[in-house]
Design an enzyme around this catalytic site. Structure first.
Site, PDB file in Angstrom:
ATOM      1  N   HIS A 114      -0.283 -38.527  13.235  1.00  0.00           N
ATOM      2  CA  HIS A 114      -0.728 -38.015  14.328  1.00  0.00           C
ATOM      3  C   HIS A 114      -1.834 -38.361  15.223  1.00  0.00           C
ATOM      4  O   HIS A 114      -3.056 -38.245  14.688  1.00  0.00           O
ATOM      5  CB  HIS A 114      -0.588 -36.237  14.335  1.00  0.00           C
ATOM      6  CG  HIS A 114      -0.771 -35.666  15.578  1.00  0.00           C
ATOM      7  ND1 HIS A 114      -0.943 -36.109  16.914  1.00  0.00           N
ATOM      8  CD2 HIS A 114      -0.383 -34.335  15.837  1.00  0.00           C
ATOM      9  CE1 HIS A 114      -0.740 -35.197  17.712  1.00  0.00           C
ATOM     10  NE2 HIS A 114      -0.458 -34.006  17.015  1.00  0.00           N
ATOM     11  N   PHE A 128      -2.565 -27.750  20.531  1.00  0.00           N
ATOM     12  CA  PHE A 128      -3.276 -26.598  20.315  1.00  0.00           C
ATOM     13  C   PHE A 128      -3.744 -25.860  21.654  1.00  0.00           C
ATOM     14  O   PHE A 128      -4.006 -26.674  22.576  1.00  0.00           O
ATOM     15  CB  PHE A 128      -4.325 -26.792  19.297  1.00  0.00           C
ATOM     16  CG  PHE A 128      -4.186 -27.239  17.888  1.00  0.00           C
ATOM     17  CD1 PHE A 128      -2.565 -27.022  17.487  1.00  0.00           C
ATOM     18  CD2 PHE A 128      -5.143 -27.501  16.949  1.00  0.00           C
ATOM     19  CE1 PHE A 128      -2.330 -27.223  16.227  1.00  0.00           C
ATOM     20  CE2 PHE A 128      -4.717 -27.602  15.720  1.00  0.00           C
ATOM     21  CZ  PHE A 128      -3.580 -27.656  15.313  1.00  0.00           C
TER      22      PHE A 128
END
Length: 418
Positions: free
Chosen positions: A346, A405
């Site tokens: 990621h 997020f």
């Protein structure tokens, strides 16, 4: 925003990349198609003995000496270096002669989620052990996230809109999508856009580890990232950069550029739910995909492939699957879906950019990269994730998903340039 035939279409004419699979788009694509990974133990680079996660997808093929003199290496943090290297490749790939362009009509908009966290860690140690006067005067310019786009502008001599977007793991998706809007509004003819990240350091691994976001599969790095697999236990951090050249479509045609794809649709939403977890019903991601389809004037049945966010975390992969089903209905079971993160980890703020490059190459080459390490089916993730082996398939239009997020969702729709 609904599709509007009077808007300027936006072409992708160049791409550049620095990834854990190698420096350059060719090395990156070859690694994806072959199903390779470069997830390694980080012990050779820093002490990992007390870290819950001790592995990462590292850009081991990158050597700063190949690209910068010592002065520029000292002035530019690793994430900014990555951005410059990728931007240089993208400009060359696009056949752009920037010396002949109006520099005020060429902009840069890059995503970055964290910035120079590695240098923050280093300099906080200096402050504690050696005192304030020993802290580097380069601290601030080397850590602020906008220095990726700033360094690109300085290196290439471009003077149009220059900014950074920080929306966690959706940063590069938002940078690319908003770059489309800049071109459509007529404020620029060319945008250099994408994302860059290099945050592999003790403090980052500790932070992500202590919140149980990353894998603890330290004894098996090559199989640690396993999106949609029933035994997934967290993502693998990666680093790198992806940069794309966006141009007004007719302008690109007029100069005889090779048009790699059209960035035809963009959707952006927020879950407004939790600081890290996605809303469990997937509604935010689904709405962003629907907006991208509407923006492009396409129906769900026009899409053959979804480049998934696919982080290898239990909640994300389940929620993304629900979102895909909500948008595509029965067609979801005819879609090919895969996650590049199974191979490159990621890349946080750079993830959407390198995944956009993979999506474009999937359309151009007719090859869908696999989701590697897929061994144990999860009943909650029951779609076609192109397990373990690349697949030849015609793809005319594809969506690349990004979720971050804070609930940030950014979806990009690419299609063949007709």
């Amino acid at each position: 925003m609904s599709a509007n035939n009077s808007r300027r279409r936006v072409a992708i004419t160049g791409m550049g990349a620095v990834t854990p699979l190698g420096v350059g788009v060719e090395a990156y694509w070859q690694g994806l198609v072959e199903g390779r990974t470069n997830v390694v133990r980080m012990d050779p680079y820093f002490d990992t003995s007390d870290l819950p996660c001790q592995i990462a997808a590292y850009c081991s093929a990158y050597n700063a000496d190949d690209h910068f003199d010592k002065k520029d290496q000292k002035r530019n943090a690793r994430f900014a270096q990555f951005a410059v290297v990728a931007a240089r490749e993208a400009v060359k790939n696009a056949g752009l002669d920037l010396a002949r362009e109006d520099p005020w009509r060429v902009g840069a908009l890059l995503g970055c989620g964290i910035g120079g966290m590695d240098f923050i860690e280093e300099q906080v140690s200096v402050l504690i052990h050696k005192g304030a006067r020993r802290v580097s005067p380069l601290l601030i310019p080397k850590i602020i996230a906008n220095m990726a786009s700033g360094a690109v502008a300085i290196d290439l001599g471009i003077k149009g809109l220059n900014a950074s977007i920080a929306s966690a793991c959706a940063s590069a998706a938002h940078a690319l999508g908003e770059s489309v809007r800049v071109i459509q509004s007529g404020d620029a003819d060319v945008m250099i856009s994408g994302g860059s990240e290099a945050a592999l350091c003790r403090i980052a691994l500790a932070g992500f580890g202590n919140m149980n976001a990353v894998t603890s599969r330290n004894d098996d790095p090559l199989h640690a990232s396993r999106p949609f697999d029933a035994q997934r236990d967290g993502f693998v951090m990666g680093e790198g950069a992806g940069v794309l050249i966006l141009e007004a479509f007719e302008r690109a045609k007029g100069r005889g550029a090779t048009i790699l794809a059209e960035l035809a649709g963009y959707g952006a939403t927020d879950d407004a739910f939790h600081i890290t977890a996605p809303d469990s019903d997937g509604a935010g991601g689904a709405k962003a995909m629907a907006l991208a389809l509407e923006d492009a004037g396409l129906s769900p049945e026009d899409i053959q492939y979804v480049n998934a966010h696919g982080t290898s975390t239990p909640i994300n992969d389940r929620t993304e699957t629900l979102a895909i089903k909500a948008v595509f209905g029965e067609h979801a079971r005819r879609l090919a879906i895969s996650s590049n993160k199974s191979m490159i980890g990621h890349l946080l703020g750079a993830a959407a950019a390198v995944e956009a490059i993979a999506t474009i190459l999937t359309i151009r080459e007719g090859v869908i990269p696999p989701t590697i390490n897929y061994e144990y089916p999860d009943p909650d993730c029951d779609l076609d994730y192109v397990p373990n082996v690349a697949r030849r398939s015609r793809v005319d239009a594809a969506i690349s998903n990004s979720l971050g997020f804070g609930g940030h969702n950014g979806m990009l729709l690419f299609r063949k340039a007709e």
